[in-house]
Design an enzyme around this catalytic site. Structure first.
Site, PDB file in Angstrom:
ATOM      1  N   GLU A  11       6.213  15.075   1.522  1.00  0.00           N
ATOM      2  CA  GLU A  11       5.372  16.334   2.107  1.00  0.00           C
ATOM      3  C   GLU A  11       5.879  17.018   2.821  1.00  0.00           C
ATOM      4  OE1 GLU A  11       0.226  14.414   2.459  1.00  0.00           O
ATOM      5  OE2 GLU A  11       1.941  13.619   3.383  1.00  0.00           O
ATOM      6  N   ASP A 209      -5.066  14.598  -6.671  1.00  0.00           N
ATOM      7  CA  ASP A 209      -5.354  14.339  -7.502  1.00  0.00           C
ATOM      8  C   ASP A 209      -6.529  14.509  -7.505  1.00  0.00           C
ATOM      9  OD1 ASP A 209      -4.849  12.593  -4.682  1.00  0.00           O
ATOM     10  OD2 ASP A 209      -6.901  11.897  -5.165  1.00  0.00           O
TER      11      ASP A 209
HETATM   12  N1  ADE Z   1      -3.938  12.135  -0.120  1.00  0.00           N
HETATM   13  C1  ADE Z   1      -4.204  12.543  -1.226  1.00  0.00           C
HETATM   14  N2  ADE Z   1      -5.355  11.643  -2.357  1.00  0.00           N
HETATM   15  C2  ADE Z   1      -6.017  10.848  -1.620  1.00  0.00           C
HETATM   16  C3  ADE Z   1      -7.436  10.504  -2.165  1.00  0.00           C
HETATM   17  N3  ADE Z   1      -7.845  10.288  -2.850  1.00  0.00           N
HETATM   18  N4  ADE Z   1      -7.880   9.494  -0.881  1.00  0.00           N
HETATM   19  C4  ADE Z   1      -7.312   9.842   0.296  1.00  0.00           C
HETATM   20  N5  ADE Z   1      -6.021  10.249   1.057  1.00  0.00           N
HETATM   21  C5  ADE Z   1      -5.392  10.989  -0.101  1.00  0.00           C
END
Ligand code: ADE
Length: 241
Positions: A11, A209
């Site tokens: 990041e 996601d």
């Molecule tokens: N960071 C990126 N995706 C995530 C997720 N599904 N849960 C927690 N932190 C995240």
């Protein structure tokens, strides 16, 4: 000076690129890199994953560098059906979804006994939010000129907790209980530390996601591209700081 905190190296990569480094110091196991980018003073740190690392890093950055503004930047799971991977969420407020003192009469996410006013949602600083939104507009007009797809920008609640969200029941709970748009693992801890120290802060997170059963695979595929979208906004924010 602007401070930038990311949980993971992936990041931070693009943000640190092009930086003229004046000092590198380690405190509490976290490397703080100070210098200039676009002629502006910045300090950056990769804090590690989760609320405790995030809080340690934020307090240490405030104590040692006295930044005017702290930005927390990176990726998040999308909770809203309007969001696609790589979309960017600017947090207007943050909540710790795993803070649960309901047995003592608190609302979910409320921090029991935290002074006279109860802490639950931590609002991001409105000046910082406005500057991020302006930066996003400029980034998008530059992308348009270059024939690149504009970034889709959203503003909403971000829920943080020590949990990688990867099932639809938890996802629905965070959406319904907190009206959260995205989830991650550091933002609300950074918000709380900034709040008690009266330091202005903002949180920029791009979706890697959908925080459901497919999240592990999507995270692997989209994390880099999502992180780069967040970093693009940060670069513009720094340029204009
Ligand atoms: N960071 C990126 N995706 C995530 C997720 N599904 N849960 C927690 N932190 C995240």
């Amino acid at each position: 000076m602007t401070g930038v905190i990311c949980a993971m190296e992936i990041e931070m990569k693009n943000i640190r690129e092009g930086m003229t480094v004046t000092s590198e110091k380690e405190y509490a196991g976290v490397k703080f890199v100070e210098g200039k980018k676009f002629g502006k003073d910045i300090v950056v740190a990769v804090c590690g994953v989760g609320k405790v690392f995030a809080a340690i890093c934020t307090q240490t950055m405030i104590d040692n560098y006295k930044p005017d503004i702290i930005l927390n930047v990176g990726v998040a799971g999308g909770l809203s059906s309007s969001l696609d991977v790589k979309d960017v969420v600017i947090a207007d407020q943050l909540i710790q979804h795993d803070m649960d003192a309901t047995a003592l009469g608190c609302k979910k996410g409320e921090i029991y006994g935290a002074g006279t006013s109860s802490y639950r949602y931590f609002p991001a600083n409105s000046y910082v939010i406005d500057r991020i939104k302006e930066s996003a507009e400029i980034v998008n007009s530059e992308r348009k000129k270059a024939g690149r797809e504009p970034l889709r920008i959203f503003t909403g609640t971000v829920a943080s907790g020590d949990l990688f969200v990867s099932d639809k029941e938890k996802k629905a709970e965070l959406r319904d209980e907190f009206q959260a748009m995205a989830c991650e693992m550091e933002g609300a801890a950074i918000a709380q530390v900034c709040c008690v120290n009266k330091v202005r802060f903002g949180v920029i997170r791009a979706i890697s996601d959908s925080a459901d059963e497919g999240s592990k695979m999507d995270f692997g595929v989209f994390c880099k591209e999502a992180a780069d979208n967040s970093a693009e906004l940060v670069d513009m924010f720094i340029k204009r700081s």
